[in-house]
Design an enzyme around this catalytic site. Structure first.
Site, PDB file in Angstrom:
ATOM      1  CG  ASP A  99     -17.354 -12.393  18.371  1.00 52.85           C
ATOM      2  OD1 ASP A  99     -16.696 -12.223  19.229  1.00 52.85           O
ATOM      3  OD2 ASP A  99     -18.071 -11.382  17.729  1.00 52.85           O
ATOM      4  CG  ASP A 102      -8.726  -7.710  19.351  1.00 54.83           C
ATOM      5  OD1 ASP A 102      -7.549  -8.250  19.210  1.00 54.83           O
ATOM      6  OD2 ASP A 102      -9.324  -7.000  18.790  1.00 54.83           O
ATOM      7  N   GLY A 104      -8.584  -9.766  24.606  1.00 54.41           N
ATOM      8  CA  GLY A 104      -8.880 -10.470  25.728  1.00 54.41           C
ATOM      9  C   GLY A 104      -9.728  -9.933  26.888  1.00 54.41           C
ATOM     10  CB  THR A 106     -14.700  -9.443  25.387  1.00 54.06           C
ATOM     11  OG1 THR A 106     -14.536  -7.972  24.665  1.00 54.06           O
ATOM     12  CG2 THR A 106     -16.339  -9.768  25.422  1.00 54.06           C
ATOM     13  CG  LEU A 107     -13.264 -14.428  25.523  1.00 53.13           C
ATOM     14  CD1 LEU A 107     -12.371 -15.170  25.050  1.00 53.13           C
ATOM     15  CD2 LEU A 107     -14.456 -15.054  26.154  1.00 53.13           C
ATOM     16  CE  LYS A 130      -9.280  -9.154  15.171  1.00 48.78           C
ATOM     17  NZ  LYS A 130      -9.354  -7.471  15.084  1.00 48.78           N
ATOM     18  CG  ASP A 158     -21.141  -5.313  14.343  1.00 46.30           C
ATOM     19  OD1 ASP A 158     -20.364  -5.919  15.242  1.00 46.30           O
ATOM     20  OD2 ASP A 158     -21.600  -4.175  14.591  1.00 46.30           O
ATOM     21  NE  ARG A 164     -24.658  -7.711  14.615  1.00 48.65           N
ATOM     22  CZ  ARG A 164     -23.634  -7.481  15.728  1.00 48.65           C
ATOM     23  NH1 ARG A 164     -22.636  -8.489  15.433  1.00 48.65           N
ATOM     24  NH2 ARG A 164     -23.680  -6.510  16.372  1.00 48.65           N
TER      25      ARG A 164
HETATM   26  P1  5GP Z   1     -11.477  -8.072  22.922  1.00 52.74           P
HETATM   27  O1  5GP Z   1     -12.127  -7.905  24.033  1.00 52.74           O
HETATM   28  O2  5GP Z   1     -10.868  -9.477  23.146  1.00 52.74           O
HETATM   29  O3  5GP Z   1     -10.381  -7.032  22.510  1.00 52.74           O
HETATM   30  O4  5GP Z   1     -12.573  -8.392  21.651  1.00 52.74           O
HETATM   31  C1  5GP Z   1     -13.548  -9.037  21.823  1.00 52.74           C
HETATM   32  C2  5GP Z   1     -14.836  -8.449  21.096  1.00 52.74           C
HETATM   33  O5  5GP Z   1     -14.348  -7.651  20.222  1.00 52.74           O
HETATM   34  C3  5GP Z   1     -15.224  -9.655  20.141  1.00 52.74           C
HETATM   35  O6  5GP Z   1     -16.278 -10.463  20.845  1.00 52.74           O
HETATM   36  C4  5GP Z   1     -15.821  -8.909  19.021  1.00 52.74           C
HETATM   37  O7  5GP Z   1     -17.207  -8.614  19.343  1.00 52.74           O
HETATM   38  C5  5GP Z   1     -14.995  -7.686  19.085  1.00 52.74           C
HETATM   39  N1  5GP Z   1     -14.132  -7.840  17.917  1.00 52.74           N
HETATM   40  C6  5GP Z   1     -12.796  -7.957  18.118  1.00 52.74           C
HETATM   41  N2  5GP Z   1     -12.072  -7.988  16.589  1.00 52.74           N
HETATM   42  C7  5GP Z   1     -13.052  -7.761  15.992  1.00 52.74           C
HETATM   43  C8  5GP Z   1     -13.206  -7.587  14.369  1.00 52.74           C
HETATM   44  O8  5GP Z   1     -11.845  -7.739  13.662  1.00 52.74           O
HETATM   45  N3  5GP Z   1     -14.347  -7.824  13.905  1.00 52.74           N
HETATM   46  C9  5GP Z   1     -15.462  -7.377  14.632  1.00 52.74           C
HETATM   47  N4  5GP Z   1     -16.442  -7.436  14.061  1.00 52.74           N
HETATM   48  N5  5GP Z   1     -15.439  -7.440  15.910  1.00 52.74           N
HETATM   49  C10 5GP Z   1     -14.379  -7.722  16.533  1.00 52.74           C
HETATM   50 MG    MG Z   2     -18.120  -9.558  20.936  1.00 52.98          MG
END
Ligand code: 5GP
Ligand code: MG
Length: 179
Positions: A99, A102, A104, A106-107, A130, A158, A164
């Protein structure tokens, strides 16, 4: 309305998804053994609409990853892969669908995990990016839309399990966030 600002309406999301599906289909249509790996829970709604618009044969499966508590990333990514997924990934052209890109974390964690499963190729698609300092830079091949660094909900995204089902994506208003 739980949001202070709408980022993408339902019609805008439809257009973004049609454009992404078009680009992905033209890159993947000559490939065999394609597998879409959808990151649950957030990318579920997006991936269903995206996959329905793609016009080449592709298998679909899911992986669970979570890093958020409330409106903050914990910085720790929990990956929960079903048994048998490792074998399914071997020699496949993987399209990883999430989704939001942010921090990075998770990916990059999933990509690291995927590389150990010996896929043929990996490409990544995120509905939103983001505009923030990504703690882990990831080369995301397909991005639907760049957004400000706000906490957004809707269209699969969510806040503690709710919102959601909103048909749009919006910035969650402060009054709807528990302290
Ligand atoms: P990262 O690991 O890149 O920081 O974050 C990725 C995951 O964090 C996304 O897959 C999502 O599930 C969650 N996430 C990041 N930013 C947001 C946001 O603004 N809203 C929500 N609901 N989830 C977020
Ligand atoms: Mg996610």
């Amino acid at each position: 309305m739980p949001c202070s600002k709408i980022i993408a309406t339902s019609d805008q999301l439809k257009q973004i998804i049609a454009d992404l599906a078009h680009k992905i289909s033209s890159d993947y249509c000559s490939l065999e053994n394609c597998l879409a790996l959808v990151v649950l829970e957030g990318a579920k709604t997006f991936s269903e609409d995206l996959l329905a618009k793609m016009n080449f044969p592709i298998e679909t499966t899911t992986i669970k990853a979570a890093s958020y508590e409330g409106t903050r990333s914990t910085g720790q990514v929990k990956i929960d892969a079903a048994s048998g997924l490792v074998n399914k990934i071997r020699n496949k052209n993987i399209l990883l669908i999430d989704d939001i890109y942010d921090t990075g974390q998770t990916l990059s964690s999933i990509i690291k995990w995927l590389k150990n499963c010996n896929p043929k190729s990996i490409r990544t698609c995120a509905l939103l990016e983001k505009q923030t300092q990504h703690a882990k830079a990831v080369n995301v091949d397909y991005i639907g839309m760049k957004i400000e660094d706000d906490f957004v909900v809707g269209y699969g995204l969510d806040y503690n399990g709710i919102y959601r089902n909103l048909p749009y994506i919006g910035v969650l208003s402060e009054k709807n966030q528990k302290p």
